[in-house]
Design an enzyme around this catalytic site. Structure first.
Site, mmCIF file in Angstrom:
data_model
loop_
_atom_site.group_PDB
_atom_site.id
_atom_site.type_symbol
_atom_site.label_atom_id
_atom_site.label_comp_id
_atom_site.label_asym_id
_atom_site.label_seq_id
_atom_site.Cartn_x
_atom_site.Cartn_y
_atom_site.Cartn_z
ATOM 1 N N ASP A 1 0.885 -1.166 0.000
ATOM 2 C CA ASP A 1 0.000 0.000 0.000
ATOM 3 C C ASP A 1 0.926 1.220 0.000
ATOM 4 O O ASP A 1 1.618 1.477 0.992
ATOM 5 C CB ASP A 1 -0.899 -0.003 1.247
ATOM 6 C CG ASP A 1 -1.988 1.052 1.146
ATOM 7 O OD1 ASP A 1 -1.846 1.992 0.343
ATOM 8 O OD2 ASP A 1 -2.980 0.947 1.882
ATOM 9 N N ASP B 1 -0.838 4.212 3.050
ATOM 10 C CA ASP B 1 -1.932 3.701 3.872
ATOM 11 C C ASP B 1 -2.312 4.830 4.818
ATOM 12 O O ASP B 1 -1.473 5.329 5.574
ATOM 13 C CB ASP B 1 -1.496 2.454 4.643
ATOM 14 C CG ASP B 1 -2.677 1.846 5.400
ATOM 15 O OD1 ASP B 1 -3.758 1.718 4.804
ATOM 16 O OD2 ASP B 1 -2.510 1.529 6.584
ATOM 17 N N THR C 1 -4.602 7.351 3.295
ATOM 18 C CA THR C 1 -4.678 8.422 2.284
ATOM 19 C C THR C 1 -5.538 9.591 2.772
ATOM 20 O O THR C 1 -5.228 10.749 2.508
ATOM 21 C CB THR C 1 -5.237 7.864 0.957
ATOM 22 O OG1 THR C 1 -4.439 6.756 0.574
ATOM 23 C CG2 THR C 1 -5.188 8.901 -0.150
HETATM 24 C C1 IPD Z 1 -7.445 2.352 4.498
HETATM 25 C C2 IPD Z 1 -6.944 2.778 5.851
HETATM 26 C C3 IPD Z 1 -8.088 2.849 6.826
HETATM 27 C C4 IPD Z 1 -8.807 1.533 6.968
HETATM 28 C C5 IPD Z 1 -9.229 1.007 5.616
HETATM 29 C C6 IPD Z 1 -8.059 0.983 4.643
HETATM 30 P P1 IPD Z 1 -6.054 3.491 2.462
HETATM 31 O O1 IPD Z 1 -6.379 2.288 3.555
HETATM 32 O O2 IPD Z 1 -5.992 1.854 6.317
HETATM 33 O O3 IPD Z 1 -7.637 3.197 8.110
HETATM 34 O O4 IPD Z 1 -9.937 1.727 7.762
HETATM 35 O O5 IPD Z 1 -9.743 -0.304 5.807
HETATM 36 O O6 IPD Z 1 -8.502 0.518 3.385
HETATM 37 O O7 IPD Z 1 -7.260 3.625 1.594
HETATM 38 O O8 IPD Z 1 -5.791 4.735 3.239
HETATM 39 O O9 IPD Z 1 -4.857 2.997 1.728
#
Ligand code: IPD
Length: 300
Positions: A95, A98, A100
């Site tokens: 990722d 992580d 975003t």
């Molecule tokens: C998300 C973040 C978020 C979590 C989501 C993820 P992203 O990833 O980690 O805290 O709640 O399940 O998908 O979209 O910021 O790479």
């Protein structure tokens, strides 16, 4: 072998630091409004920026040059439609940013999460938050470590004598809102939040409530914080492999107990099935739980 993993760790750690520099550059661009291009993916809270894509491209090309036979799964490549089958071969799972949403809003909890899967199990994890200069690493069978700034790496958990938690009512628990806000997911989450933090007289938790709940906005940083000992537990529904791959290794190598996350890998023969597994998570049949070191919450 363990010496291969040591070499890979060295390379991926240096690469995560380079990625971190690019993430910081992106953050400056957002602050100075030269980056206004925040795109929405599946809904208005699922965000991607040009920096998510740039960081992934940097990491993917460097990994490809160094390890040409290894496979690669990345959040943004997957979103763009690249869904090669997951095999038993070594596969990087990344990722690029992580957290975003935090990145876009200037909330300094975002990281690159870089994991390695071998025989469909996570074996190495590197998580780097460039805003705080916190680097978490873990290698299967070799422990996990936190390096803050230029200080020497410290073995995780930070406390060498973790106190067992008698029950939920002494715990600080990481939870996340995530980006899937459909009725099923959001009500499952809201119910859990209420159970964990609700009024002890009326709470379903039978007269116990957690000290508090925290949302860091990054799945990987939740795993890392459990490994560190700052969170006693992390509970979430709806993560993707790149959210959890590195974190699983870091948390488990610190003595944490991970439930659910492995199914993301084990039940998966090709990347199309990630969607299926995630769907099961979303409908509440699978949960990602990291239970902290020494903690024994009676309800989870
Ligand atoms: C998300 C973040 C978020 C979590 C989501 C993820 P992203 O990833 O980690 O805290 O709640 O399940 O998908 O979209 O910021 O790479």
């Amino acid at each position: 072998s363990s010496s291969d993993l040591k070499d890979i760790l060295e390379f991926t750690t240096a690469l995560a630091r380079r990625a971190g520099a690019l993430i910081l550059e992106g953050s400056e661009a957002i602050n100075s409004a030269s980056l206004s291009n925040v795109e929405e993916k599946k809904n208005s809270v699922d965000l991607v920026t040009e920096y998510d894509i740039r960081v992934e491209k940097l990491v993917q090309s460097e990994l490809k040059a160094k390890y040409p036979t290894f496979q690669f799964i990345g959040e943004e490549s997957y979103s763009a439609g690249k869904r090669d089958p997951l095999t038993d071969e070594p596969t990087f799972c990344v990722d690029p940013i992580d957290g975003t949403t935090n990145f876009v809003h200037g909330f300094p909890f975002a990281c690159i999460s870089l994991g390695l899967i071998y025989e469909r199990k996570p074996v190495l994890g590197v998580i780097y938050n460039p805003f705080l200069g916190h680097l978490y690493t873990g290698v299967k069978g070799q422990g996990s470590y936190l390096t803050r700034g230029s200080a020497a790496p410290r073995k995780l958990p930070l406390s060498s004598d973790p106190k067992p938690l008698p029950s939920l009512n002494q715990a600080v628990i990481g939870v996340e809102w995530g980006s899937d806000r459909c009725e099923t997911t959001i009500s499952a989450k809201a119910t859990s939040f209420a159970r964990l933090a609700g009024d002890p007289e009326k709470g379903v938790a039978g007269g116990r409530m957690a000290h508090s709940l925290r949302s860091m906005g990054s799945a990987a940083l939740n795993y890392a914080m459990v490994a560190q000992g700052g969170l006693d537990m992390y509970w979430e529904i709806g993560c993707w492999p790149w959210d959890v791959c590195a974190g699983v290794v870091v948390a488990e190598e610190a003595g944490g107990i991970v439930t659910g996350s492995h199914e993301v890998f084990e039940a998966t023969k090709n990347t199309d099935q990630f969607g299926v597994v995630t769907e099961e998570i979303l409908t509440g049949r699978k949960y990602l739980v990291v239970r902290g070191i020494g903690s024994t919450p009676e309800e989870s």
